[in-house]
Design a protein around this motif. Structure first.
Motif: not given
Length: 68
Positions: A1-19
């Motif tokens: 299962m793919a999970t991504i930890m997102v920091d408050e300072s991280e850009n949402l688009e960047k987290a989506i690309k990582r996911f």
């Protein structure tokens, strides 16, 4: 299962690309498309046989072209 930890300072688009990269790497979408509908085992065996025959025929053609 793919999970991504997102920091408050991280850009949402960047987290989506990582996911998306992680999902692609794990092959989740490919597996989902494969299981989208039921395929009889005889059909998969027939498809594998046809694919193998086509592959061998192409190898044979390439071998005869190299001789000339």
């Amino acid at each position: 299962m793919a999970t991504i930890m997102v920091d408050e300072s991280e850009n949402l688009e960047k987290a989506i690309k990582r996911f998306k990269r992680m999902v692609e790497k794990e092959g989740i979408i490919r597996e989902f498309k494969k299981r989208e509908y039921f395929v009889k085992p005889s059909t998969t065996n027939h498809q594998k046989k046809v694919t193998l025959e086509r592959k061998l025929l192409n190898k044979k053609r390439k071998a005869t072209k190299k001789e000339f």
